[in-house]
Design a protein around this motif. Structure first.
Motif, PDB file in Angstrom:
ATOM      1  N   LYS A  76       0.814  -1.223   0.000  1.00  0.00           N
ATOM      2  CA  LYS A  76       0.000   0.000   0.000  1.00  0.00           C
ATOM      3  C   LYS A  76       0.846   1.272   0.000  1.00  0.00           C
ATOM      4  N   PRO A 113       0.788   3.305  -3.570  1.00  0.00           N
ATOM      5  CA  PRO A 113      -0.495   3.990  -3.789  1.00  0.00           C
ATOM      6  C   PRO A 113      -0.731   5.127  -2.793  1.00  0.00           C
ATOM      7  N   GLU A 168      -8.600   8.215  -4.362  1.00  0.00           N
ATOM      8  CA  GLU A 168      -8.411   6.763  -4.474  1.00  0.00           C
ATOM      9  C   GLU A 168      -8.873   6.212  -5.820  1.00  0.00           C
ATOM     10  N   LEU A 202      -6.351   6.478  -8.741  1.00  0.00           N
ATOM     11  CA  LEU A 202      -5.042   5.842  -8.689  1.00  0.00           C
ATOM     12  C   LEU A 202      -4.932   4.730  -9.712  1.00  0.00           C
ATOM     13  N   GLN A 223      -3.234   2.026  -9.440  1.00  0.00           N
ATOM     14  CA  GLN A 223      -3.339   0.734  -8.767  1.00  0.00           C
ATOM     15  C   GLN A 223      -3.661   0.965  -7.298  1.00  0.00           C
ATOM     16  N   TYR A 265       0.207  -2.193  -4.752  1.00  0.00           N
ATOM     17  CA  TYR A 265       1.400  -2.234  -5.593  1.00  0.00           C
ATOM     18  C   TYR A 265       2.409  -3.160  -4.900  1.00  0.00           C
TER      19      TYR A 265
END
Length: 696
Positions: free
Chosen positions: A227, A230, A273, A276, A278, A281
């Motif tokens: 995380k 992101p 969010e 984004l 992904q 990641y």
């Protein structure tokens, strides 16, 4: 200058260097204004020096890791294009000075042969990703943070979301709860943690130093490793849109979070969010290169001075979790060393260790993966280089920025006073060679590149004016800073301002009192027990200026009378753009967006288109003499002045068009539509501008 098209294998890097070469020529020809050119070169590690006509080049070295091949390459470049002096920074970079601007593309091309970059080492970008220099070897680390620091570096290098922020953005990784990566003073700080057998990080948000230091807030007590990228992308996107851009003094992330609060900032993160690329990641840490340790017979060595050897071992050997190995710390005075020593060091670690070094946040060098049996041999070889001085990471090991030696912003000498303080400690307080609990740091100005306001004993370069209006170099004395671990720390108090030449006497008074009244406490506890007023009282006599002598008006390391001279700060300056330049930039960004479309990089294409539209709106607001402090305010004010008034016709508002950005997934179809929207916006706004000019 020469062409590098046939020398560089990576086409992305080749394009970058050729663009720098072309922009240098346009700047020389007067077709690019100075402010525009400054922004471009800073993002490519080219920084103006205090001395006219030459540049400082900052070499970006993620988490301070440098291979033997890379160090040899850097040494060759420093000899060919500079003076042969290498300077280690407090962000684990290497700087070289006195470089001719027109030779910087060629210099960069040479470095890239061994995958060394200048890209985003300066400017309003994601700066060098720093980390604990003991990452990968620390006996207390839950896991090696190096693969994660490397992944962050790679993901955000040349990423459009982090190229033109209001100010710089700094990230760190700490290997353990000791927080040697200093998470609490970074925009984002990650501290390695394990939870239920899973890897993750405690995340610290919006710390910073400078004239208004701010302790970072805890954003997450535990965030899984997949995380972190992101999250960082979301943080940068929010900072890019809502962060201050006009007032340089208020443009860091710490001011935005202070205004919004952590919960308010989290709400904006939530809005990003959906946009984004992904949501998770994963970082393949297992593919991170394993150290290849040299297999070589241990040479027989005779130590001529066992006492000196034992003293060195007591301060310069660092425990390593791998059995049979230690790391060796090299104390580098002021972070400066020369290419002849760099080459010998590179060859030494290539042949006898793991062919790499780590640069530290205290401007030193750490050699990991040294076999225990080779320690006497390394001591012998490092002694030949002048690299075997005891006191690595101890009180004697003073950190200092370049100050007035080369920096535009330097107010008073930091290197000169640092040398003198080290001399005083060696001569008068030899016991501090072994003391790890007193940290001394010096900066030449308030910007805190020497990290003075997080030290136990800090000095900040200033100037002081007498009653007769004479100006002398001065030092702000700061006391009581400290790193308590796990993201907790204390910034130092500003106690007194004294003439610079009294710096050594201030240090003597402080250390003498600590010796007598410290009662075995660590320095930060001793300071807290006594309180700021206590120290002010016994240092106050040093503040008197009606008894200055001629020598007080000459700064450390200088022979001429002090003169306060401050240039234009470039490290993260805010551009003052002309309207035509802004429209030109918008057109360039659409070009980048179209290239990204062809390469199927949907998220990058979308962000370039976003930047184009905001830039175009900024151009017209600039023509109206309207403030353009943040991207969010640009959209709001543009709609108020141009759309709501009917001066420009859109279906809906410009905000509706632009902010599709965080309401749509970065798909191929949306990217194409969004780039078309950016083209339409640019054409319509340029047409409006031309019409306005025609009626003037």
């Amino acid at each position: 200058m020469k062409s590098f098209r046939t020398e560089i294998e990576n086409p992305v890097v080749e394009k970058d260097i050729l663009e720098l070469e072309q922009k240098i020529q346009k700047f020389k020809n007067g077709t690019i204004d100075d402010e525009k050119f400054r922004s471009l070169r800073l993002a490519r590690g080219v920084y103006g020096q205090r001395q006219q006509g030459v540049q400082m080049i900052r070499i970006k070295l993620p988490y301070g890791k440098v291979t033997s091949k890379q160090l040899l390459r850097i040494a060759d470049v420093a000899d060919e294009y500079s003076t042969g002096r290498l300077h280690i920074t407090t962000r684990q970079d290497i700087q070289i000075h006195y470089v001719d601007l027109e030779r910087t593309p060629e210099l960069w091309a040479q470095l890239e042969k061994d995958e060394v970059t200048l890209r985003e080492a300066c400017g309003n970008t994601v700066r060098n990703v720093t980390a604990s220099e003991t990452a990968g070897i620390d006996p207390n680390e839950p896991f090696d943070v190096s693969p994660y620091a490397q992944a962050v570096f790679e993901y955000f290098l040349r990423n459009p979301i982090g190229q033109e922020m209001g100010r710089k953005f700094k990230v760190s990784f700490s290997a353990t709860a000791a927080d040697t990566g200093l998470s609490y003073m970074h925009d984002l700080g990650f501290i390695a943690k394990m939870e239920n057998g899973k890897r993750g990080f405690k995340v610290m948000l919006a710390g910073g130093l400078g004239s208004q230091p701010r302790h970072a807030d805890v954003l997450y007590t535990f965030l899984p490793t997949d995380k972190i990228i992101p999250l960082m992308e979301g943080v940068i996107r929010v900072f890019d849109r809502y962060g201050e851009r006009k007032s340089r003094a208020k443009a860091r992330l710490k001011f935005l979070v202070k205004d919004l609060g952590v919960d308010g900032f989290k709400a904006l993160l939530k809005e990003e969010e959906h946009a984004l690329e992904q949501f998770v990641y994963p970082i393949d840490y297992q593919s991170y290169p394993k150290p290849k340790i040299a297999q070589i017979p241990i040479p027989v060595v005779k130590i001529n001075d066992p006492a000196a050897f034992n003293q060195w071992k007591s301060t310069n050997l660092v425990a390593q979790k791998q059995d049979g190995f230690v790391a060796i710390g090299i104390k580098v005075l002021l972070g400066d060393f020369y290419t002849d020593k760099a080459r010998l060091l590179a060859n030494l670690v290539q042949k006898y260790a793991a062919a790499e070094i780590r640069l530290s946040l205290r401007q030193n060098i750490l050699i990991p993966h040294v076999r225990v049996g080779l320690v006497p041999f390394f001591y012998q070889e490092l002694s030949k280089l002048g690299f075997a001085e005891a006191g690595y990471n101890k009180a004697l090991d003073i950190t200092a920025c370049p100050g007035t030696d080369t920096c535009n912003l330097g107010i008073a000498s930091s290197t000169g006073i640092a040398k003198e303080l080290e001399r005083v400690i060696k001569a008068e307080y030899p016991q501090y060679v072994n003391n790890p609990d007193v940290v001394i740091k010096i900066s030449g100005c308030m910007n805190a590149c020497g990290q003075h306001n997080m030290a136990h004993i800090g000095f900040q370069g200033m100037s002081i004016r007498t009653k007769e209006k004479l100006v002398a170099p001065a030092l702000q004395v700061l006391l009581g800073g400290g790193n308590f671990g796990n993201g907790k720390a204390r910034f130092a108090d500003k106690v007194v301002k004294i003439p610079s030449k009294r710096g050594p006497q201030a240090l003597r008074l402080i250390l003498d009192d600590y010796e007598v009244n410290g009662n075995g406490l660590l320095f930060e506890a001793y300071y807290q027990a006594k309180g700021e007023q206590y120290f002010y009282n016994f240092l106050k006599p040093l503040t008197i200026t009606d008894n200055l002598v001629q020598d007080d008006f000459i700064d450390w390391g200088n022979s001429e009378k002090y003169k306060k001279e401050i240039g234009i700060g470039e490290c993260a300056g805010v551009m003052v753009d002309l309207i035509a330049t802004l429209f030109l930039e918008s057109q360039e960004k659409i070009g980048h967006a179209q290239e990204a479309l062809q390469e199927e990089k949907w998220a990058a294409s979308i962000y370039y288109a976003y930047q184009s539209m905001v830039n175009s709106a900024k151009a017209l607001l600039t023509a109206e003499h309207t403030k353009t402090n943040t991207h969010a305010s640009i959209l709001k004010d543009f709609d108020r002045l141009f759309v709501d008034s009917g001066r420009i016709q859109f279906t809906g508002s410009l905000s509706d068009i632009v902010l599709q950005l965080n309401k749509s997934r970065p798909s191929k179809d949306f990217a194409k539509t969004y780039v078309d929207d950016a083209k339409m916006v640019l054409e319509q706004l340029q047409s409006f501008r031309q019409s306005e000019l025609a009626h003037v």
